[in-house]
Design a protein around this motif. Structure first.
Motif, PDB file in Angstrom:
ATOM      1  N   LEU A 142     -37.986 -16.479  32.131  1.00  8.75           N
ATOM      2  CA  LEU A 142     -37.405 -15.238  31.607  1.00  8.75           C
ATOM      3  C   LEU A 142     -35.881 -15.271  31.681  1.00  8.75           C
ATOM      4  CD1 LEU A 142     -39.907 -12.574  32.981  1.00  8.75           C
ATOM      5  CD2 LEU A 142     -39.527 -13.191  30.578  1.00  8.75           C
ATOM      6  N   ILE A 143     -35.339 -15.803  32.766  1.00 10.41           N
ATOM      7  CA  ILE A 143     -33.882 -15.922  32.901  1.00 10.41           C
ATOM      8  C   ILE A 143     -33.333 -16.824  31.803  1.00 10.41           C
ATOM      9  CG2 ILE A 143     -32.031 -16.846  34.365  1.00 10.41           C
ATOM     10  CD1 ILE A 143     -33.765 -15.885  36.787  1.00 10.41           C
ATOM     11  N   ALA A 144     -34.033 -17.927  31.524  1.00  6.22           N
ATOM     12  CA  ALA A 144     -33.607 -18.845  30.466  1.00  6.22           C
ATOM     13  C   ALA A 144     -33.616 -18.169  29.101  1.00  6.22           C
ATOM     14  CB  ALA A 144     -34.502 -20.084  30.446  1.00  6.22           C
ATOM     15  N   GLN A 145     -34.398 -17.110  28.945  1.00  4.58           N
ATOM     16  CA  GLN A 145     -34.458 -16.364  27.686  1.00  4.58           C
ATOM     17  C   GLN A 145     -33.423 -15.250  27.625  1.00  4.58           C
ATOM     18  OE1 GLN A 145     -38.393 -15.200  26.193  1.00  4.58           O
ATOM     19  NE2 GLN A 145     -39.203 -16.350  27.937  1.00  4.58           N
ATOM     20  N   GLY A 146     -32.659 -15.072  28.702  1.00  4.07           N
ATOM     21  CA  GLY A 146     -31.601 -14.072  28.683  1.00  4.07           C
ATOM     22  C   GLY A 146     -31.892 -12.801  29.444  1.00  4.07           C
ATOM     23  N   VAL A 147     -33.001 -12.733  30.168  1.00  3.50           N
ATOM     24  CA  VAL A 147     -33.273 -11.570  31.012  1.00  3.50           C
ATOM     25  C   VAL A 147     -32.443 -11.759  32.285  1.00  3.50           C
ATOM     26  CG1 VAL A 147     -35.034 -10.268  32.273  1.00  3.50           C
ATOM     27  CG2 VAL A 147     -35.602 -11.321  30.063  1.00  3.50           C
ATOM     28  N   PRO A 148     -31.633 -10.766  32.678  1.00  3.14           N
ATOM     29  CA  PRO A 148     -30.777 -10.935  33.855  1.00  3.14           C
ATOM     30  C   PRO A 148     -31.581 -11.207  35.132  1.00  3.14           C
ATOM     31  CG  PRO A 148     -30.109  -9.006  32.592  1.00  3.14           C
ATOM     32  CD  PRO A 148     -31.409  -9.480  32.018  1.00  3.14           C
ATOM     33  N   GLU A 149     -31.125 -12.188  35.899  1.00  2.00           N
ATOM     34  CA  GLU A 149     -31.814 -12.578  37.132  1.00  2.00           C
ATOM     35  C   GLU A 149     -31.979 -11.408  38.092  1.00  2.00           C
ATOM     36  OE1 GLU A 149     -31.478 -15.869  40.718  1.00  2.00           O
ATOM     37  OE2 GLU A 149     -29.979 -15.854  39.132  1.00  2.00           O
ATOM     38  N   ASP A 150     -30.949 -10.562  38.202  1.00  6.30           N
ATOM     39  CA  ASP A 150     -31.032  -9.457  39.155  1.00  6.30           C
ATOM     40  C   ASP A 150     -31.921  -8.315  38.674  1.00  6.30           C
ATOM     41  OD1 ASP A 150     -29.245  -8.625  37.187  1.00  6.30           O
ATOM     42  OD2 ASP A 150     -27.922  -7.597  38.608  1.00  6.30           O
ATOM     43  N   HIS A 151     -32.536  -8.470  37.503  1.00  7.51           N
ATOM     44  CA  HIS A 151     -33.493  -7.476  37.003  1.00  7.51           C
ATOM     45  C   HIS A 151     -34.932  -7.887  37.278  1.00  7.51           C
ATOM     46  CE1 HIS A 151     -30.718  -5.275  33.960  1.00  7.51           C
ATOM     47  NE2 HIS A 151     -30.073  -5.594  35.065  1.00  7.51           N
ATOM     48  N   ILE A 152     -35.116  -9.037  37.941  1.00  6.03           N
ATOM     49  CA  ILE A 152     -36.462  -9.571  38.164  1.00  6.03           C
ATOM     50  C   ILE A 152     -36.694  -9.792  39.653  1.00  6.03           C
ATOM     51  CG2 ILE A 152     -38.103 -11.405  37.610  1.00  6.03           C
ATOM     52  CD1 ILE A 152     -36.240 -12.145  35.233  1.00  6.03           C
ATOM     53  N   GLU A 153     -37.639  -9.065  40.228  1.00  7.71           N
ATOM     54  CA  GLU A 153     -38.104  -9.305  41.601  1.00  7.71           C
ATOM     55  C   GLU A 153     -39.341 -10.190  41.514  1.00  7.71           C
ATOM     56  OE1 GLU A 153     -39.119  -5.853  44.032  1.00  7.71           O
ATOM     57  OE2 GLU A 153     -38.112  -4.638  42.513  1.00  7.71           O
ATOM     58  N   THR A 154     -39.615 -10.936  42.573  1.00  9.59           N
ATOM     59  CA  THR A 154     -40.853 -11.720  42.622  1.00  9.59           C
ATOM     60  C   THR A 154     -41.563 -11.473  43.944  1.00  9.59           C
ATOM     61  OG1 THR A 154     -39.727 -13.658  43.520  1.00  9.59           O
ATOM     62  CG2 THR A 154     -39.959 -13.546  41.125  1.00  9.59           C
ATOM     63  N   GLN A 155     -42.876 -11.612  43.908  1.00  6.92           N
ATOM     64  CA  GLN A 155     -43.694 -11.416  45.106  1.00  6.92           C
ATOM     65  C   GLN A 155     -44.964 -12.249  44.964  1.00  6.92           C
ATOM     66  OE1 GLN A 155     -45.179  -7.392  45.467  1.00  6.92           O
ATOM     67  NE2 GLN A 155     -45.413  -7.592  47.668  1.00  6.92           N
ATOM     68  N   GLY A 156     -45.195 -13.148  45.908  1.00 10.10           N
ATOM     69  CA  GLY A 156     -46.435 -13.912  45.941  1.00 10.10           C
ATOM     70  C   GLY A 156     -47.432 -13.224  46.864  1.00 10.10           C
ATOM     71  N   MET A 157     -48.649 -13.064  46.384  1.00  4.78           N
ATOM     72  CA  MET A 157     -49.679 -12.361  47.162  1.00  4.78           C
ATOM     73  C   MET A 157     -50.866 -13.252  47.525  1.00  4.78           C
ATOM     74  SD  MET A 157     -48.549  -9.306  47.623  1.00  4.78           S
ATOM     75  CE  MET A 157     -49.996  -8.371  48.085  1.00  4.78           C
ATOM     76  N   GLY A 158     -50.869 -14.511  47.076  1.00  3.49           N
ATOM     77  CA  GLY A 158     -51.964 -15.411  47.404  1.00  3.49           C
ATOM     78  C   GLY A 158     -53.298 -14.901  46.900  1.00  3.49           C
ATOM     79  N   MET A 159     -54.283 -14.910  47.798  1.00  4.01           N
ATOM     80  CA  MET A 159     -55.661 -14.552  47.429  1.00  4.01           C
ATOM     81  C   MET A 159     -55.932 -13.049  47.429  1.00  4.01           C
ATOM     82  SD  MET A 159     -57.861 -17.466  49.438  1.00  4.01           S
ATOM     83  CE  MET A 159     -57.088 -17.382  51.049  1.00  4.01           C
ATOM     84  N   ALA A 160     -54.942 -12.231  47.741  1.00  7.58           N
ATOM     85  CA  ALA A 160     -55.136 -10.780  47.840  1.00  7.58           C
ATOM     86  C   ALA A 160     -55.536 -10.179  46.494  1.00  7.58           C
ATOM     87  CB  ALA A 160     -53.855 -10.119  48.330  1.00  7.58           C
ATOM     88  N   ASP A 161     -56.237  -9.068  46.540  1.00  7.49           N
ATOM     89  CA  ASP A 161     -56.547  -8.233  45.383  1.00  7.49           C
ATOM     90  C   ASP A 161     -57.171  -8.948  44.184  1.00  7.49           C
ATOM     91  OD1 ASP A 161     -55.513  -6.001  46.753  1.00  7.49           O
ATOM     92  OD2 ASP A 161     -53.482  -6.499  46.096  1.00  7.49           O
ATOM     93  N   PRO A 162     -58.311  -9.619  44.368  1.00  7.06           N
ATOM     94  CA  PRO A 162     -58.956 -10.241  43.202  1.00  7.06           C
ATOM     95  C   PRO A 162     -59.387  -9.169  42.202  1.00  7.06           C
ATOM     96  CG  PRO A 162     -60.410 -10.297  45.110  1.00  7.06           C
ATOM     97  CD  PRO A 162     -59.086  -9.771  45.593  1.00  7.06           C
ATOM     98  N   ILE A 163     -59.317  -9.513  40.919  1.00  2.04           N
ATOM     99  CA  ILE A 163     -59.737  -8.587  39.858  1.00  2.04           C
ATOM    100  C   ILE A 163     -61.061  -9.032  39.232  1.00  2.04           C
ATOM    101  CG2 ILE A 163     -57.411  -7.787  39.320  1.00  2.04           C
ATOM    102  CD1 ILE A 163     -57.514  -9.707  36.860  1.00  2.04           C
ATOM    103  N   ALA A 164     -61.554 -10.194  39.667  1.00  4.59           N
ATOM    104  CA  ALA A 164     -62.809 -10.732  39.129  1.00  4.59           C
ATOM    105  C   ALA A 164     -63.541 -11.463  40.247  1.00  4.59           C
ATOM    106  CB  ALA A 164     -62.515 -11.675  37.964  1.00  4.59           C
ATOM    107  N   ASP A 165     -64.779 -11.828  39.972  1.00  3.65           N
ATOM    108  CA  ASP A 165     -65.641 -12.484  40.957  1.00  3.65           C
ATOM    109  C   ASP A 165     -65.170 -13.911  41.222  1.00  3.65           C
ATOM    110  OD1 ASP A 165     -67.706 -13.494  42.501  1.00  3.65           O
ATOM    111  OD2 ASP A 165     -69.239 -13.281  40.940  1.00  3.65           O
ATOM    112  N   ASN A 166     -64.752 -14.193  42.440  1.00  2.00           N
ATOM    113  CA  ASN A 166     -64.337 -15.543  42.807  1.00  2.00           C
ATOM    114  C   ASN A 166     -65.520 -16.505  42.928  1.00  2.00           C
ATOM    115  OD1 ASN A 166     -61.453 -15.949  43.081  1.00  2.00           O
ATOM    116  ND2 ASN A 166     -61.516 -14.337  44.634  1.00  2.00           N
ATOM    117  N   GLY A 167     -66.740 -16.018  42.750  1.00  2.00           N
ATOM    118  CA  GLY A 167     -67.923 -16.862  42.813  1.00  2.00           C
ATOM    119  C   GLY A 167     -68.199 -17.618  41.526  1.00  2.00           C
TER     120      GLY A 167
END
Length: 185
Positions: A142-167
């Motif tokens: 997104l930054i390479a496309q011109g979206v300002p870096e300081d307008h983008i937060e990031t957060q890794g959540m790993g395996m938390a909050d699945p939206i579908a069956d992991n089986g």
């Protein structure tokens, strides 16, 4: 003998070029088979238009940003975004992200949070690292496309909050995702 000149274009520039080119072609007229995406439609932006499939994350985000609805609002991609144990988005995700970059540049006051998730296969620590790598990769695109870096937060959540069956493989594919939350508009 005619000589051609080869020019190297980076992936973000190439994707943006494809999106812009698609915006200037009329959508094909066709009937939509049940369960298949229909043709793209043009969506008005403050300084132009973009082509997006009806109901897509790009279309929903563009309409939301043009509305008076308050933030926050979260959007998901429509397809499985990453292969197992990969921080590299698939081709469809790259295309969607290029379109999202076009939309975000039209609303320069917008700020977003990219939240990454994984399926439940493997070690929790490794999955947390992978989810962080995924959002970092999308942020860089997104930054390479011109979206300002300081307008983008990031957060890794790993395996938390699945939206579908992991089986199931299909469920695990859906859980390997990044959500985009508009935090300010």
């Amino acid at each position: 003998m005619r000589r051609t000149k080869h020019i190297r274009i980076g992936m973000p520039a190439l994707l943006a070029l494809a999106v812009v080119s698609a915006c200037h072609r009329p959508s094909p007229v066709q009937t939509k088979p049940e369960g298949k995406p229909g043709p793209a439609e043009l969506i008005e932006l403050p300084n132009g238009t973009i082509a997006a499939r009806p109901g897509s994350a790009v279309e929903r985000m563009a309409h939301y940003l043009a509305s008076q609805e308050p933030a926050p609002r979260t959007f998901r991609f429509e397809e499985a975004e990453f292969a197992p144990w990969s921080a590299h988005p698939n081709r469809e995700t790259l295309g969607t992200l290029a379109s999202i970059g076009v939309v975000l540049r039209q609303y320069p006051q917008t700020r977003i949070r990219l939240t990454g998730y994984t399926d439940n296969v493997g070690d929790a620590g490794r999955n947390l690292t992978l989810s962080t790598q995924r959002v970092t990769t999308l942020k860089a695109l997104l930054i390479a496309q011109g979206v300002p870096e300081d307008h983008i937060e990031t957060q890794g959540m790993g395996m938390a909050d699945p939206i579908a069956d992991n089986g199931t493989e299909a469920g695990r594919a859906r859980n390997r995702r990044v959500e985009i939350t508009i935090t300010q508009k």
